[in-house]
Design a protein around this motif. Structure first.
Motif, PDB file in Angstrom:
ATOM      1  N   ILE A 134       0.857  -1.184   0.000  1.00  0.00           N
ATOM      2  CA  ILE A 134       0.000   0.000   0.000  1.00  0.00           C
ATOM      3  C   ILE A 134       0.890   1.231   0.000  1.00  0.00           C
ATOM      4  CG2 ILE A 134      -1.627   1.350   1.381  1.00  0.00           C
ATOM      5  CD1 ILE A 134      -2.911  -1.030   0.149  1.00  0.00           C
ATOM      6  N   TRP A 135       0.604   2.176  -0.896  1.00  0.00           N
ATOM      7  CA  TRP A 135       1.295   3.462  -0.861  1.00  0.00           C
ATOM      8  C   TRP A 135       0.394   4.506  -0.239  1.00  0.00           C
ATOM      9  CZ3 TRP A 135       4.768   4.147  -5.836  1.00  0.00           C
ATOM     10  CH2 TRP A 135       5.763   3.170  -5.802  1.00  0.00           C
ATOM     11  N   GLY A 136       0.960   5.631   0.126  1.00  0.00           N
ATOM     12  CA  GLY A 136       0.340   6.590   1.030  1.00  0.00           C
ATOM     13  C   GLY A 136      -1.075   7.024   0.743  1.00  0.00           C
ATOM     14  N   ASN A 137      -1.462   7.137  -0.530  1.00  0.00           N
ATOM     15  CA  ASN A 137      -2.802   7.651  -0.808  1.00  0.00           C
ATOM     16  C   ASN A 137      -3.707   6.617  -1.480  1.00  0.00           C
ATOM     17  OD1 ASN A 137      -1.733   7.583  -3.386  1.00  0.00           O
ATOM     18  ND2 ASN A 137      -1.442   9.789  -3.530  1.00  0.00           N
ATOM     19  N   ASP A 138      -3.316   5.353  -1.461  1.00  0.00           N
ATOM     20  CA  ASP A 138      -4.118   4.315  -2.115  1.00  0.00           C
ATOM     21  C   ASP A 138      -5.526   4.237  -1.529  1.00  0.00           C
ATOM     22  OD1 ASP A 138      -1.883   3.802  -3.580  1.00  0.00           O
ATOM     23  OD2 ASP A 138      -1.564   1.762  -2.851  1.00  0.00           O
ATOM     24  N   PHE A 139      -5.623   4.296  -0.188  1.00  0.00           N
ATOM     25  CA  PHE A 139      -6.923   4.216   0.469  1.00  0.00           C
ATOM     26  C   PHE A 139      -7.590   5.576   0.628  1.00  0.00           C
ATOM     27  CE2 PHE A 139      -5.305   0.200   2.706  1.00  0.00           C
ATOM     28  CZ  PHE A 139      -5.979  -0.636   1.841  1.00  0.00           C
ATOM     29  N   THR A 140      -6.817   6.585   0.980  1.00  0.00           N
ATOM     30  CA  THR A 140      -7.428   7.870   1.338  1.00  0.00           C
ATOM     31  C   THR A 140      -7.811   8.709   0.125  1.00  0.00           C
ATOM     32  OG1 THR A 140      -5.274   8.999   1.506  1.00  0.00           O
ATOM     33  CG2 THR A 140      -6.125   7.925   3.493  1.00  0.00           C
ATOM     34  N   LEU A 141      -7.130   8.533  -1.001  1.00  0.00           N
ATOM     35  CA  LEU A 141      -7.409   9.334  -2.196  1.00  0.00           C
ATOM     36  C   LEU A 141      -8.040   8.495  -3.310  1.00  0.00           C
ATOM     37  CD1 LEU A 141      -7.150  11.975  -3.846  1.00  0.00           C
ATOM     38  CD2 LEU A 141      -4.827  11.242  -4.471  1.00  0.00           C
ATOM     39  N   HIS A 142      -7.389   7.416  -3.683  1.00  0.00           N
ATOM     40  CA  HIS A 142      -7.806   6.682  -4.884  1.00  0.00           C
ATOM     41  C   HIS A 142      -9.002   5.752  -4.652  1.00  0.00           C
ATOM     42  CE1 HIS A 142      -4.568   8.232  -7.298  1.00  0.00           C
ATOM     43  NE2 HIS A 142      -3.677   7.859  -6.400  1.00  0.00           N
ATOM     44  N   ALA A 143      -8.969   4.956  -3.599  1.00  0.00           N
ATOM     45  CA  ALA A 143     -10.013   3.942  -3.404  1.00  0.00           C
ATOM     46  C   ALA A 143     -11.423   4.527  -3.400  1.00  0.00           C
ATOM     47  CB  ALA A 143      -9.748   3.154  -2.122  1.00  0.00           C
ATOM     48  N   PRO A 144     -11.685   5.640  -2.706  1.00  0.00           N
ATOM     49  CA  PRO A 144     -13.047   6.173  -2.683  1.00  0.00           C
ATOM     50  C   PRO A 144     -13.368   7.109  -3.842  1.00  0.00           C
ATOM     51  CG  PRO A 144     -11.695   7.386  -1.124  1.00  0.00           C
ATOM     52  CD  PRO A 144     -10.804   6.347  -1.756  1.00  0.00           C
ATOM     53  N   SER A 145     -12.452   7.271  -4.793  1.00  0.00           N
ATOM     54  CA  SER A 145     -12.623   8.309  -5.820  1.00  0.00           C
ATOM     55  C   SER A 145     -13.733   7.992  -6.811  1.00  0.00           C
ATOM     56  CB  SER A 145     -11.302   8.535  -6.564  1.00  0.00           C
ATOM     57  OG  SER A 145     -10.907   7.359  -7.272  1.00  0.00           O
ATOM     58  N   THR A 146     -13.891   6.726  -7.194  1.00  0.00           N
ATOM     59  CA  THR A 146     -14.938   6.318  -8.144  1.00  0.00           C
ATOM     60  C   THR A 146     -15.448   4.941  -7.741  1.00  0.00           C
ATOM     61  OG1 THR A 146     -13.496   5.130  -9.707  1.00  0.00           O
ATOM     62  CG2 THR A 146     -13.694   7.529  -9.997  1.00  0.00           C
ATOM     63  N   PRO A 147     -16.645   4.566  -8.183  1.00  0.00           N
ATOM     64  CA  PRO A 147     -17.155   3.232  -7.835  1.00  0.00           C
ATOM     65  C   PRO A 147     -16.246   2.094  -8.284  1.00  0.00           C
ATOM     66  CG  PRO A 147     -18.933   4.628  -8.642  1.00  0.00           C
ATOM     67  CD  PRO A 147     -17.661   5.398  -8.863  1.00  0.00           C
ATOM     68  N   LEU A 148     -15.676   2.188  -9.491  1.00  0.00           N
ATOM     69  CA  LEU A 148     -14.815   1.115  -9.974  1.00  0.00           C
ATOM     70  C   LEU A 148     -13.502   1.041  -9.200  1.00  0.00           C
ATOM     71  CD1 LEU A 148     -15.232   1.007 -13.868  1.00  0.00           C
ATOM     72  CD2 LEU A 148     -15.768  -0.789 -12.206  1.00  0.00           C
ATOM     73  N   MET A 149     -12.963   2.197  -8.804  1.00  0.00           N
ATOM     74  CA  MET A 149     -11.747   2.171  -7.994  1.00  0.00           C
ATOM     75  C   MET A 149     -12.025   1.496  -6.659  1.00  0.00           C
ATOM     76  SD  MET A 149      -9.131   3.456  -9.626  1.00  0.00           S
ATOM     77  CE  MET A 149      -7.939   4.119  -8.459  1.00  0.00           C
ATOM     78  N   GLY A 150     -13.190   1.764  -6.088  1.00  0.00           N
ATOM     79  CA  GLY A 150     -13.565   1.097  -4.853  1.00  0.00           C
ATOM     80  C   GLY A 150     -13.733  -0.399  -5.040  1.00  0.00           C
ATOM     81  N   TYR A 151     -14.390  -0.789  -6.148  1.00  0.00           N
ATOM     82  CA  TYR A 151     -14.612  -2.214  -6.430  1.00  0.00           C
ATOM     83  C   TYR A 151     -13.288  -2.965  -6.540  1.00  0.00           C
ATOM     84  CZ  TYR A 151     -15.412  -6.371  -9.283  1.00  0.00           C
ATOM     85  OH  TYR A 151     -15.400  -7.653  -9.770  1.00  0.00           O
TER      86      TYR A 151
END
Length: 394
Positions: A134-151
């Motif tokens: 995991i890199w620093g913004n994988d969860f806090t920035l990218h994961a919640p950014s779009t439905p597919l990124m979350g999926y």
């Protein structure tokens, strides 16, 4: 060990990690999502582009380009990048089947971890152990950014056999994104740690009021607030000088400098090697990291290892390294006055800077020294491989 890394082969962070295993004699393969050239040997390098990474020129580096371009690129990749994963995974799946590694280690969730998780989900692929960093913004920035990124983030967390993160916060967040409660984890710097022969304190305590921002232009680094803090500092310390890494020729930085009338006090540097950055850090009193998303920023702890007093965004992950008022100062990274006030306190308080330098040297030696950290990684890898052996009765 036979290890297949899935990573951006241009990234200094990834290269520092992979180099260790290549040079210790492990059988190392690299599936790089960007075209790259390596200065260390691997058994084989395969280009496996995903999320439009094939359009990148080989000479480019991660994070290069104007601030506006980087922001737009991130947005496009967040929305459309996941749509490329399924097709890209076919090439990686074939590579995995050919190599038959003990471990597939993806050095980041978007999009390397997503690509690897999809490739390993194919029914006919032989299933090696799967590790993700995991890199620093994988969860806090990218994961919640779009439905597919979350999926796809959830898919990765449910697929991994083990997880590496550079802060305890991300271990906690990983559980909320689907990581199994019994899945083994390791907390260690993302680049493997601090090389003491490159990042070390100066022989004499720095007397010149030099402040360095080593973060370059990233969507989650509040450089506008940082630049606006500079005239506030100069109003009280006209002798202060500011060095900005990887910003030479950056149009937005040049515009801010001109508008704020701070040309005489700011130096914009090109991208520098680790050795060059070590020299720059040793000539500075303060390192500033004005980010709103981070794990453990490698450049921040590199500056701390060189004796710089840290001023950083007040984030949960950063509080794992910095105790406000003791070995650094934590600020609102969106607030120029808060950044300026912290810089001024650090400039005026030599006693605070000296005490922090000693505390930080001890902490980095204990938590982030490269050799000891990578020995822990080797043992982590071996334990993950052994767990697979026990599960299969081998």
């Amino acid at each position: 060990m036979k290890i297949l890394f899935v990573a951006d082969g241009r990234s200094p962070i990834s290269r520092n990690w992979i180099r260790y295993f290549a040079e210790r004699g492990d059988e190392v393969y690299l599936a790089s999502t960007f075209a790259c050239e390596l200065d260390f040997p691997v058994k084989r390098l395969e280009l496996t582009p995903v999320a439009f990474s094939a359009v990148k020129k080989q000479t480019s580096t991660p994070g290069s380009g104007s601030s506006r371009t980087l922001g737009l690129r991130t947005l496009i990749r967040q929305w459309l990048g996941p749509l490329t994963i399924s097709r890209s995974a076919r090439k990686l799946r074939a590579f995995i089947q050919e190599v038959q590694p003990d471990i597939v280690h993806a050095l980041r969730v978007p999009y390397e971890g997503m690509l690897a998780a999809e490739a390993l989900s194919g029914g006919r692929v032989s299933r090696p152990r799967f590790i993700v960093s995991i890199w620093g913004n994988d969860f806090t920035l990218h994961a919640p950014s779009t439905p597919l990124m979350g999926y796809y983030t959830r898919k990765v967390m449910k697929a991994v056999d083990a997880l590496h993160a550079d802060c305890e916060r991300d271990i906690r967040l990983a559980r909320t994104w689907g990581l199994g409660a019994e899945s083994p984890t390791l907390v260690a710097p993302g680049n493997g740690g601090i090389r003491g022969d490159v990042f070390y304190p100066p022989k004499e305590f720095v007397k010149e009021p030099v402040i360095i921002n080593p973060r370059g232009f990233r969507a989650y680094v509040k450089n506008e607030a940082f630049f606006k803090s500079i005239p506030l500092v100069l109003a009280k310390r006209s002798d202060a000088r500011f060095v900005c890494s990887s910003m030479q020729g950056e149009a937005q930085a040049l515009k801010w400098i001109q508008e704020l009338g701070i040309e005489h006090a700011v130096q914009l540097n090109p991208p520098l090697s680790h050795a060059q950055m070590g020299e720059v850090f040793r000539g500075a009193q303060i390192v500033v990291s004005p980010s709103v998303h981070d794990g453990t920023p490698n450049s921040l702890i590199e500056g701390m290892a060189c004796g710089c007093f840290p001023v950083a965004g007040d984030l949960e992950s950063i509080r794992e390294w910095i105790t406000h008022g003791q070995n650094g100062l934590l600020v609102d990274p969106n607030n120029p006055q808060a950044i300026a006030d912290a810089i001024l306190i650090a400039l005026e308080r030599e006693d605070l800077r000296r005490e922090a330098a000693g505390l930080n040297a001890n902490m980095i030696s204990a938590k982030a020294e490269y050799g000891r950290t990578m020995e822990r990684v080797v043992e982590f890898y071996r334990s993950v491989i052994m767990s697979a052996s026990h599960q299969t009765g081998g």
